[in-house]
Write a protein that holds these residues in place. Structure first.
Motif, short mmCIF file in Angstrom:
data_model
loop_
_atom_site.label_atom_id
_atom_site.label_comp_id
_atom_site.label_asym_id
_atom_site.label_seq_id
_atom_site.Cartn_x
_atom_site.Cartn_y
_atom_site.Cartn_z
N SER A 184 0.88 -1.23 0.02
CA SER A 184 0.09 0.00 0.03
C SER A 184 0.80 1.19 -0.14
N ARG A 185 1.96 1.13 0.31
CA ARG A 185 2.87 2.37 0.31
C ARG A 185 3.97 2.31 -0.83
N LEU A 209 6.45 0.36 -1.57
CA LEU A 209 7.63 -0.13 -1.32
C LEU A 209 8.23 -1.05 -2.39
N THR A 247 9.02 2.01 7.08
CA THR A 247 7.64 2.23 6.62
C THR A 247 6.87 1.27 7.34
N CYS A 248 7.21 -0.03 7.38
CA CYS A 248 6.25 -1.23 7.70
C CYS A 248 5.81 -0.95 9.24
N ASN A 261 -2.15 -0.19 6.61
CA ASN A 261 -2.82 -0.96 5.51
C ASN A 261 -1.78 -2.11 5.01
N CYS A 293 0.58 -6.45 2.02
CA CYS A 293 1.57 -7.36 1.29
C CYS A 293 0.92 -8.64 1.76
N ILE A 301 6.47 -10.32 5.84
CA ILE A 301 7.10 -9.11 5.05
C ILE A 301 7.21 -8.01 6.20
N PRO A 302 6.32 -7.54 6.85
CA PRO A 302 6.45 -6.56 7.60
C PRO A 302 7.68 -6.90 8.76
N LEU A 349 11.11 -6.95 6.96
CA LEU A 349 11.59 -5.61 6.45
C LEU A 349 11.90 -4.73 7.66
S1 SF4 Z 1 3.64 -3.74 6.01
FE1 SF4 Z 1 3.43 -4.49 3.92
S2 SF4 Z 1 2.10 -3.02 2.93
FE2 SF4 Z 1 2.67 -1.97 4.56
S3 SF4 Z 1 4.56 -0.75 4.07
FE3 SF4 Z 1 5.10 -2.74 4.68
S4 SF4 Z 1 5.39 -4.11 2.85
FE4 SF4 Z 1 4.04 -2.33 2.31
#
Ligand code: SF4
Ligand code: SF4
Length: 529
Positions: free
Chosen positions: A323-324, A326, A363-364, A369, A372, A380-381, A384
């Protein structure tokens, strides 16, 4: 078909290296060869010692290239110093005239008129770039002519192409051998998914489709990236800052390579090798020995599965879901390259982590939202945020290359205008210590650095490291065109007396005097303890 060559000379310290026929050619190669792309990032003597240790342990071939920043010259020197017969797989690119120049330059370096083998670098890229590979006057025609003239024994190609593309190469019946990526992970640290119309390589399909096809056509399969570019086990030549995979048992390169060599379709593995310790471990994988015991295979499979579950394979699926916006897969990629240390190529400036993600806060961690999703099961969050924290640590320690913005504002320095792209220089060292230092420089002037001066020894440029009391010279290993970059890696001897010093780095011609007016390209404080 495997040719086991047992000890020819009772005094030979390596009785058991396996040698195998290179496809339909008369050459036999050791089950393990060395990749040399990393040699540009280690001191010269270390590079020579690594190669010679491998030769002593039965390794009888290396893969190299003219664009590996002087690696071909080091290979030639190591072979000469070792006095052994070693097969050099070098390769060319470009249109026929340039390709021919590269072929002749490899001949000159190896002091021969005839090469055992020569190949095409990333053949699919040659075609993608519109270079004439197959047509009249193209590089295949050139290679076949050299074979006919008796100046070339065998032809190989390096490829990251799709299985369909590699299948076409095999069916062309031009090549005796192919260097292609394969490992147990199914991806490697440089894996990428390009934008259309290029289609990425597919490592699992290589095994299913290409291995049997190569066997059918009698083409030797040489495996590159057998260790995943350092993803599968920590290297011994470069510091691993952080491993992001969560395997409970760390694997050893010897076991990984041995497992690959148990596949009868595989002729040899070609791991990048950059220290004597790596040379010893990698070479041992090629020795005649009983197959890997089943309990070790189970550990290998288990650790590999744990890596796959915790590492981004760069399938690209999530990049469009964030949503961002990335570029998730590219962030993982640079983090793996920057932290693993063993990768052969650097990240492109525009794909650097902090160029893609300049914010200080991950960012995560503030994302409301979380759109991902990873089909491979990567959180992923979580991953990351972990990557972001580690990249901040590397940035604070000065271990990341300059970002494009930083490079743009950097003023060119020195009589041969240069910019410092990255440095690995400590700010404190024990007295009398030896430590490898590294500088990565860009030639931002209008002149070539090597050939412009036409010095008698052809090494007109030197990096001088001045401590105020001592001076050390490090030669430039290869040509650096305007707008291109080079690594200086060298063993630094710290002063014997404790105290606060200033390290000044100058890039000068060999006969150039350094005066008070000579501008250093870099100045660093150094505490000697
Ligand atoms: S949590 Fe997922 S959707 Fe949100 S910024 Fe990180 S990778 Fe993007
Ligand atoms: S979907 Fe998973 S494996 Fe694919 S790029 Fe994203 S994080 Fe990596």
């Amino acid at each position: 078909m495997i040719l086991e060559q047992m000890r020819r000379n009772p005094t030979d310290p390596v009785p058991y290296m396996r040698y195998r026929r290179l496809g339909r050619s008369p050459l036999t190669v050791s089950a393990v060869g060395f990749g040399t792309c990393q040699l540009r990032m280690i001191p010269e003597q270390q590079a020579l010692d690594t190669l010679k240790k491998g030769f002593e342990l039965g390794v009888n071939f290396v893969h190299t290239a003219p664009d590996y920043e002087g690696a071909e010259d080091l290979v030639a020197q190591a072979i000469e110093e070792s006095g052994r017969r070693v097969i050099v797989f070098s390769q060319g690119y470009g249109e026929r005239t340039h390709f021919e120049w590269l072929f002749e330059s490899t001949c000159r370096k190896l002091k021969t008129k005839r090469l055992d083998v020569f190949g095409i670098a990333c053949v699919e890229d040659r075609e993608y770039l519109g270079e004439n590979v197959w047509k009249k006057g193209g590089i295949i025609e050139f290679l076949l002519e050299k074979k006919q003239q008796g100046r070339l024994g065998s032809i190989f190609c390096e490829t990251h192409g799709t299985p369909e593309y590699i299948g076409k190469l095999i069916r062309s019946a031009v090549f005796d051998a192919m260097l292609l990526p394969y490992n147990l992970l199914g991806f490697h640290v440089l894996s990428y998914f390009p934008s259309s119309p290029v289609i990425p390589e597919d490592i699992p399909r290589n095994k299913k489709e290409i291995f049997p096809l190569a066997r059918q056509y009698g083409i030797a399969l040489m495996l590159m990236k057998p260790l995943g570019g350092g993803l599968m086990c920590p290297g011994k030549a470069f510091p691993t800052h952080r491993r992001f995979s969560t395997e409970r048992t760390l694997l050893r390169s010897e076991d990984i390579l041995r497992a690959l060599l148990m596949d009868a379709d595989v002729t040899c593995v070609v791991p990048g090798t950059a220290s004597v310790a790596e040379a010893e471990e990698n070479a041992a994988a090629g020795w005649v020995q009983s197959p890997l015991p089943s309990d070790q295979i189970a550990v290998l499979q288990c650790s590999t599965a744990e890596m796959i579950a915790s590492l981004c394979s760069r399938c690209g699926h999530c990049d469009l879901l964030c949503s961002r916006h990335l570029p998730v897969s590219w962030l993982f990629r640079d983090a793996y390259i920057s932290n693993g240390g063993s990768e052969t190529f650097e990240t492109l400036d525009r794909l650097q982590y902090f160029h893609l993600h300049p914010q200080d806060i991950a960012t995560c961690s503030v994302c409301d939202n979380r759109s991902c999703w990873c089909p491979q099961g990567i959180d992923i969050p979580y991953r990351l945020i972990e990557v972001h924290e580690q990249m901040q640590i590397l940035r604070e320690r000065g271990l990341l290359p300059e970002t494009p913005d930083q490079i743009n504002v950097q003023r060119p320095r020195g009589p041969w205008p240069s910019k410092v792209i990255s440095r690995d220089i400590p700010d404190r060292l024990p007295a009398g210590a030896r430590r490898t230092l590294r500088l990565w420089l860009e030639n931002v002037g209008p002149l070539k650095w090597l050939s412009l001066a036409a010095a008698a020894d052809h090494r007109p440029m030197t990096l001088v490291i001045d401590t105020g009391r001592t001076r050390q010279n490090v030669r430039l290993r290869h040509e650096v065109e305007p707008g291109t970059r080079t690594h200086f890696s060298f063993e630094f001897e710290s002063p014997d007396n404790p105290g606060q010093y200033t390290l000044r780095f100058f890039l000068v011609k060999e006969d150039e005097r350094i005066t008070d007016q000579t501008e250093p390209l870099l100045t660093c404080p150094l505490l000697i303890e």
